[in-house]
Every structure is written in C-alpha cells, then in structure tokens.
Design a protein around this motif. Structure first.
Motif, PDB file in Angstrom:
ATOM      1  N   UNK A   1      90.356 -22.226-122.149  1.00  0.00           N
ATOM      2  CA  UNK A   1      90.549 -20.933-122.821  1.00  0.00           C
ATOM      3  C   UNK A   1      91.558 -21.044-123.957  1.00  0.00           C
ATOM      4  N   UNK A   2      92.655 -21.767-123.717  1.00  0.00           N
ATOM      5  CA  UNK A   2      93.687 -21.923-124.743  1.00  0.00           C
ATOM      6  C   UNK A   2      93.103 -22.574-125.995  1.00  0.00           C
ATOM      7  N   UNK A   3      92.449 -23.716-125.820  1.00  0.00           N
ATOM      8  CA  UNK A   3      92.003 -24.518-126.960  1.00  0.00           C
ATOM      9  C   UNK A   3      90.728 -24.000-127.622  1.00  0.00           C
ATOM     10  N   UNK A   4      89.814 -23.440-126.848  1.00  0.00           N
ATOM     11  CA  UNK A   4      88.491 -23.124-127.387  1.00  0.00           C
ATOM     12  C   UNK A   4      88.207 -21.637-127.536  1.00  0.00           C
ATOM     13  N   UNK A   5      89.108 -20.794-127.051  1.00  0.00           N
ATOM     14  CA  UNK A   5      88.915 -19.354-127.227  1.00  0.00           C
ATOM     15  C   UNK A   5      90.173 -18.730-127.851  1.00  0.00           C
ATOM     16  N   UNK A   6      91.308 -18.856-127.189  1.00  0.00           N
ATOM     17  CA  UNK A   6      92.526 -18.191-127.668  1.00  0.00           C
ATOM     18  C   UNK A   6      92.954 -18.726-129.034  1.00  0.00           C
ATOM     19  N   UNK A   7      93.106 -20.033-129.167  1.00  0.00           N
ATOM     20  CA  UNK A   7      93.588 -20.609-130.427  1.00  0.00           C
ATOM     21  C   UNK A   7      92.647 -20.321-131.604  1.00  0.00           C
ATOM     22  N   UNK A   8      91.348 -20.560-131.499  1.00  0.00           N
ATOM     23  CA  UNK A   8      90.484 -20.229-132.648  1.00  0.00           C
ATOM     24  C   UNK A   8      90.536 -18.744-133.027  1.00  0.00           C
ATOM     25  N   UNK A   9      90.612 -17.884-132.034  1.00  0.00           N
ATOM     26  CA  UNK A   9      90.696 -16.450-132.319  1.00  0.00           C
ATOM     27  C   UNK A   9      92.046 -16.063-132.889  1.00  0.00           C
ATOM     28  N   UNK A  10      93.106 -16.676-132.404  1.00  0.00           N
ATOM     29  CA  UNK A  10      94.435 -16.383-132.942  1.00  0.00           C
ATOM     30  C   UNK A  10      94.546 -16.833-134.399  1.00  0.00           C
ATOM     31  N   UNK A  11      93.918 -17.943-134.738  1.00  0.00           N
ATOM     32  CA  UNK A  11      93.959 -18.394-136.132  1.00  0.00           C
ATOM     33  C   UNK A  11      93.364 -17.325-137.056  1.00  0.00           C
ATOM     34  N   UNK A  12      92.277 -16.714-136.635  1.00  0.00           N
ATOM     35  CA  UNK A  12      91.686 -15.638-137.443  1.00  0.00           C
ATOM     36  C   UNK A  12      92.573 -14.394-137.405  1.00  0.00           C
ATOM     37  N   UNK A  13      93.002 -13.998-136.230  1.00  0.00           N
ATOM     38  CA  UNK A  13      93.794 -12.770-136.085  1.00  0.00           C
ATOM     39  C   UNK A  13      95.091 -12.837-136.880  1.00  0.00           C
ATOM     40  N   UNK A  14      95.713 -13.990-136.932  1.00  0.00           N
ATOM     41  CA  UNK A  14      96.986 -14.140-137.625  1.00  0.00           C
ATOM     42  C   UNK A  14      96.815 -14.454-139.113  1.00  0.00           C
TER      43      UNK A  14
ATOM     44  N   UNK B   1      91.618 -10.717-132.500  1.00  0.00           N
ATOM     45  CA  UNK B   1      92.866 -10.374-131.805  1.00  0.00           C
ATOM     46  C   UNK B   1      92.557  -9.859-130.399  1.00  0.00           C
ATOM     47  N   UNK B   2      91.542  -9.018-130.275  1.00  0.00           N
ATOM     48  CA  UNK B   2      91.161  -8.487-128.954  1.00  0.00           C
ATOM     49  C   UNK B   2      90.647  -9.607-128.055  1.00  0.00           C
ATOM     50  N   UNK B   3      89.803 -10.475-128.573  1.00  0.00           N
ATOM     51  CA  UNK B   3      89.274 -11.584-127.771  1.00  0.00           C
ATOM     52  C   UNK B   3      90.409 -12.493-127.303  1.00  0.00           C
ATOM     53  N   UNK B   4      91.313 -12.836-128.210  1.00  0.00           N
ATOM     54  CA  UNK B   4      92.448 -13.690-127.837  1.00  0.00           C
ATOM     55  C   UNK B   4      93.282 -13.018-126.753  1.00  0.00           C
ATOM     56  N   UNK B   5      93.522 -11.719-126.895  1.00  0.00           N
ATOM     57  CA  UNK B   5      94.311 -10.991-125.898  1.00  0.00           C
ATOM     58  C   UNK B   5      93.610 -10.977-124.546  1.00  0.00           C
TER      59      UNK B   5
END
Length: 187
Positions: free
Chosen positions: A133-146, A160-164
């Motif tokens: 989840x960290x590498x393949x969901x949270x991080x890619x989504x955080x890169x876009x959200x941020x 941002x919602x998906x990462x959260x």
C-alpha cells in the motif's frame, strides 16, 4: 553536546556509535547477527509505524484547520520529507523482517501460516500488504496530491482521498500486525 543534538545527522551517528559500543562490549543472549538484524527491524518498524501514526493522528486531522496560506509549508516541505522516510522505513522493515525470519529458519512456515509460526506469519502478511500500500498506492497518490507530479485539481483531490483511505487501511492493519509481532514467541 549541544552541537551534536542540534544536528540530526550527528545525533544519529552518536546514537549508532553508542549502540555499537554496547553491541561489542556487552554480551548478548542471542547470536550477534540475529540480534543486530532484529534491532534494525525494530528501528525501521518504529520509524515506519511512527510516521504512519503521525500522518493519521496529527497531519490528516489537522490540515483542515491550517490556514490556507500556511498549508504549502506542510505540503511542499514537511509531507514530502516525512513520506521519504515513511516509504523507505516500510521497505527496510519488511526486508530486515524477512531476513530475520529466513536466518532463523521459519520464513517458509510463517509465510504459509503453519503452526507454530501462524501468528508471526499473519503479522508478516499484514506488513507485506501495508508495504505494498505504501509503495504502490499511497506514494503514487501522494505525489499527485502534493503536486510533486503534474495533475489537475480533480486528480489531486481524488488522489488525496485515495492516499488517506489507504493510509487509514494501514493504520487499521497495523493494530493487528503489531499484536502478531509482539506476541510471537519464536516457536
């Protein structure tokens, strides 16, 4: 001493030197390589879960209260730095945990959930799911959200919602994972 403590790198080096002094001067009950690997596994795990809890208990609930003009301080500086340590701590926690299990001779039994390694195996599987989840969901989504990669406003909000949600999933999984890890007695 103030100069050392004012600099994070010097603080970490001093802590490592202190640990090495202890490692090489105080006999341990366990074989040294296993002991060092378990120590590293615990260090990386504390870093990973500590940051996970920081995000979920502090940053996510506090961001709506932060004035708009101050939010870039978090999104451009604090969050990217915290996410760097977060994702690498996840990877190193899993790596050192798998090496510990392999060297101790229970990796296969744990990963296939065989007795007496079922409990640690469940914990290992939960940690693997969390690291994924960290590498393949949270991080890619955080890169876009941020805004670290190009994305329109709608994509940023969705990311941002998906990462959260996946970060909250990891918080949920971490509670059971920690139980499994702490209560494993080594077979």
């Amino acid at each position: 001493m103030g100069k050392i403590l004012e600099n994070l790198n010097l603080t970490m080096i001093a802590g490592l030197i202190l640990a090495l002094v202890i490692i090489f001067t105080v006999p341990a009950n366990a074989e040294m390589t296993q002991g060092i690997l378990r120590w590293l596994h615990l260090f990386f795990g504390i870093t990973w879960i500590g940051l996970l809890y920081y995000f979920n208990f502090v940053q996510i609930p506090t961001m709506p209260k932060v004035p708009a003009e101050l939010k870039p301080g978090v999104s451009k500086f604090i969050a990217p730095s915290a996410l760097f340590y977060f994702r690498w701590a996840a990877a190193l926690t899993v790596l050192t945990g798998l090496v510990v299990a392999f060297l101790a001779g229970y990796a296969h039994e744990a990963m296939t959930l065989q007795d007496p390694y079922r409990l640690i195996g469940i914990g290992m599987w939960l940690a693997l799911i969390m690291a994924f989840n960290v590498w393949f969901v949270i991080w890619p989504n955080q890169k876009r959200a941020l805004g670290l990669v190009e994305a329109d406003d709608a994509s940023k909000a969705k990311s941002a919602r998906t990462a959260m949600l996946f970060s909250r999933t990891n918080t949920l999984l971490s509670i059971a994972m920690l139980y499994c890890m702490i209560n494993f007695n080594g077979g």
